[in-house]
Design a protein around this motif. Structure first.
Motif, short mmCIF file in Angstrom:
data_model
loop_
_atom_site.label_atom_id
_atom_site.label_comp_id
_atom_site.label_asym_id
_atom_site.label_seq_id
_atom_site.Cartn_x
_atom_site.Cartn_y
_atom_site.Cartn_z
N THR A 1 -0.68 -4.00 -6.89
CA THR A 1 0.53 -3.26 -6.51
C THR A 1 1.74 -4.18 -6.47
O THR A 1 2.83 -3.82 -6.96
CB THR A 1 0.33 -2.58 -5.14
N ASP B 1 0.21 3.35 -10.39
CA ASP B 1 -0.60 2.61 -9.41
C ASP B 1 -1.63 3.54 -8.78
O ASP B 1 -1.33 4.30 -7.88
CB ASP B 1 0.33 2.02 -8.34
N GLU B 2 -2.85 3.47 -9.28
CA GLU B 2 -3.95 4.30 -8.80
C GLU B 2 -3.54 5.76 -8.65
O GLU B 2 -3.63 6.34 -7.56
CB GLU B 2 -4.46 3.76 -7.45
MG LIG Z 1 -2.45 -1.37 -4.50
#
Ligand SMILES: [Mg+2]
Ligand SMILES: Nc1ncnc2c1ncn2[C@@H]1O[C@H](COP(=O)(O)OP(=O)(O)OP(=O)(O)O)[C@@H](O)[C@H]1O
Lengths: 321, 329
Positions: A49, A180-181
């Motif tokens: 991240t 991000d995910e």
């Molecule tokens: Mg992360």
């Protein structure tokens, strides 16, 4: 092959905390080509991240980029002013986050949150921005957009909210999308729908995508290339097939093996990598992975391996091959 | 929204009814013979006079009959008569109510004008000198009793430096504004404001200080949220991220307690109006207590309670408008 649009060189992002300096991104080298979808995988806390936020210029204090370059189409983002970065964000580079239920502003209508992208980047207002927003909502598969666009985010399910977030992120056809995910916080069936949305988008737009995830299954569905991170470094990068079939770094080997595989009698088997991620304030000397590596040798304890090309397009940071 | 407003109005009416019931019985809870207590210091009063007052106060009737008579009276605008002034309470209160409203609202205004910028700056400049300064201000503001602050303000700004008057009210604000608007000069307005400053600051300081802390902490929460990060990731200019995405959310917790705080201020007027000789109902109530003028006390309590309920009703409605999440519950 397409040209490289993102070239990260030896990037370092630190957080100064009471416990010491956290080297969240610690010398990352990474290249992404136009239209490529790259899967960025690695354990929790290895800096994925923070890497994404560094590219966006959104690392908040106490964090700071302390070294390296982020070349986006040849221009170094690290040295850009905050106003230049603002103009780039949401227009040429976008990012979507893990939990859609907290990504949208709870007190603003979906229409307001969509239209402002057109307004502040393109000076579009009123009907024109609204028309564009409606088109985007259909593009990401939200049925009856006219009826829904003026609702508030909490009136949408998690999956629908993530569609809205994706719509906002791709509104201006960014050259680079950081995801991000994007599916982690969602139910399995909804995950599959969001993956489909991203897959369709890939076909319609030629944005490069960096897909950050824990889930090798998602990577296999969407990505052409994979980069594996460990403790703030890229330790292996290659195309999907190479990484899945012929992983070279012992950590990648462990990671691939830890994907649950169905055996003949239908039982799932999970091989976890022993040990835990090193404390980012106390990084071991030599190869950061050596305390957990079953094949570690003397050299691994002393010298840090560099990322080098072992075969065309396949890079590994390991002393052992 | 309509259904919600209807329900809230209904609840408020129930609360007012309960207040009416309690207030109607107020005279009964005086220990001993209420009329003897009220008339203490009135030696010329005959037993006959007392009997008449008992009748008048309804002390001869059963509780429910007394309550019923009281309600019927209130509905017809009869809040009883003051024993001291021998005039209807309603008139006494309505001539003084504007002064109290003026003082309360002006202190709230001052409290908000101080608290909103200070709360936001201390949050945005967390751990800086400004932030520590704000904390000290808040600590002192919260822990200084309002009458003490009032006296200090009088000593410093009225007695020592003579910049503001020590007591009393000039033209009521609405009158002064009327004069200013109709071209009769700004003198009256200036004078009214000068009289308002010290009592409003004394009254509003605690609320301002509490709000600084609250706005600071909710602003800190908001700027760390994912939706603010996403707003930045969209490339919105900093002022838009702040004004459109952060500010409103950061004020929500404060708006919810604004009603309670107005109540707190209203309560504070009893003391502050006495300290500053401000001709409002707070001072009237304190005087009524000294005079043991129970019917007047009853009336003031009732009016204050109704204002309290109304304020809370309005704040609830505003809150629902600001935060759509509860609008639909
Ligand atoms: Mg992360
Ligand atoms: N604001 C911060 N202050 C201090 N340390 C931070 C901060 N943000 C991140 N870190 C540290 O940076 C490191 C990398 O965090 P990051 O969130 O990038 O991991 P991640 O790979 O995204 O993990 P996950 O898969 O759980 O999302 C962690 O050790 C984390 O503790």
């Amino acid at each position: 092959m397409n040209e490289v649009i993102l070239d990260i060189q030896n990037l370092e992002t630190n957080f100064v905390t009471k416990k010491g300096i956290v080297r969240a991104v610690d010398g990352v080298d990474l290249q992404v080509r136009r239209g490529e979808t790259l899967g960025l995988v690695g354990e929790s806390g290895c800096g994925k991240t923070v890497l994404g936020l560094s590219i966006m210029g959104l690392v908040d204090s106490p964090g700071r980029i302390t070294g390296g370059k982020i070349l986006f189409k040849g221009e170094d983002l690290v040295s850009k002013s905050s106003e230049e970065m603002r103009q780039l964000r949401g227009d040429r580079i976008s990012m979507i986050f893990q939990d859609p239920t907290v990504t949208l502003n709870p007190v603003l209508r979906v229409s307001q949150q969509l239209e402002e992208v057109f307004r502040y980047h393109r000076g579009m207002k009123g009907k024109e921005a609204r028309q564009k927003s409606l088109e985007l909502l259909s593009l990401v598969g939200i049925p009856q957009p006219e009826e829904r666009i003026d609702r508030y985010p909490f009136e949408f399910s998690g999956g629908m909210q993530q569609r809205v977030v994706i719509a906002i992120a791709v509104a201006l056809n960014p050259e680079l999308l950081l995801a991000d995910e994007p599916t982690t916080a969602l139910d399995v069936t909804v995950q599959a729908q969001i993956i489909k949305v991203l897959k369709d988008l890939k076909q319609q737009k030629d944005s490069a995508i960096i897909l950050i995830t824990h889930d090798m299954g998602v990577v296999a569905e969407l990505c052409e290339t994979v980069a594996v991170t460990y403790a703030g470094n890229i330790i292996e990068q290659g195309d999907l097939e190479t990484i899945l079939e012929r992983p070279s770094h012992p950590y990648t080997v462990g990671l691939i093996q830890s994907i649950p595989k169905m055996e003949e009698h239908g039982k799932a088997r999970l091989t976890a990598i022993p040990g835990t991620l090193a404390d980012p304030t106390e990084i071991p000397p030599g190869c950061k992975f050596h305390p957990r590596c079953s094949r570690a040798e003397e050299v691994c304890k002393k010298t840090r391996p560099v990322l080098r090309e072992v075969s065309p397009g396949h890079k590994v940071a390991c002393h052992l091959d | 929204m309509g259904g919600f407003v209807f329900r809230r109005v209904l609840y408020s009416l129930i609360v007012v009814l309960c207040v009416l019931f309690i207030v109607s019985l107020l005279v009964r809870i005086i220990p001993g013979d209420p009329v003897d207590v009220m008339m203490a210091g009135n030696p010329g009063m005959t037993e006959q006079d007392k009997e008449q007052i008992r009748q008048q106060l309804g002390l001869k009737d059963p509780v429910l009959v007394q309550f019923e008579k009281y309600i019927v009276g209130v509905v017809h605008g009869d809040l009883g008569s003051s024993l001291r002034f021998r005039t209807p309470n309603l008139g006494l209160i309505s001539t003084r109510l504007p002064a109290t409203l003026e003082l309360t609202l002006f202190s709230m205004l001052i409290a908000v004008i101080i608290a909103v910028p200070l709360g936001i700056i201390t949050a945005l400049k967390q751990d800086s000198a400004v932030d520590y300064g704000g904390s000290v201000f808040a600590l002192i503001g919260i822990s200084t009793p309002n009458f003490l602050l009032g006296i200090i303000l009088i000593l410093v700004f009225a007695v020592e430096f003579k910049v503001f008057p020590a007591s009393g009210q000039a033209d009521p604000l609405y009158v002064a504004i009327g004069k200013a608007v109709t071209g009769q000069g700004l003198g009256s307005l200036g004078d009214s404001l000068r009289h308002l400053v010290l009592p409003s600051v004394a009254l509003g300081m605690a609320v301002a200080a509490a709000n600084v802390r609250m706005i600071r902490s909710s602003m800190l929460d908001v700027i760390r949220t994912d939706y603010i990060r996403f707003a930045k990731a969209k490339g919105l200019p900093g002022r838009v991220v702040f004004a459109k995405h952060a500010f409103r959310n950061a004020l929500i917790p404060t708006v919810t307690v604004l009603g309670l705080q107005l109540g707190q201020l209203l309560g504070g007027t009893f003391v502050i109006e006495t300290v500053f000789a401000w001709p409002g109902i707070g001072r009237l109530a304190v005087q009524a207590i000294f005079w043991r003028d129970y019917p007047l006390i009853q009336a003031v309590v009732l009016v204050t309670a109704i204002m309290f309920v109304t304020i809370n009703l309005l704040v609830d409605i505003i809150y629902h408008w600001i935060d759509p999440r509860i609008r639909y519950d």
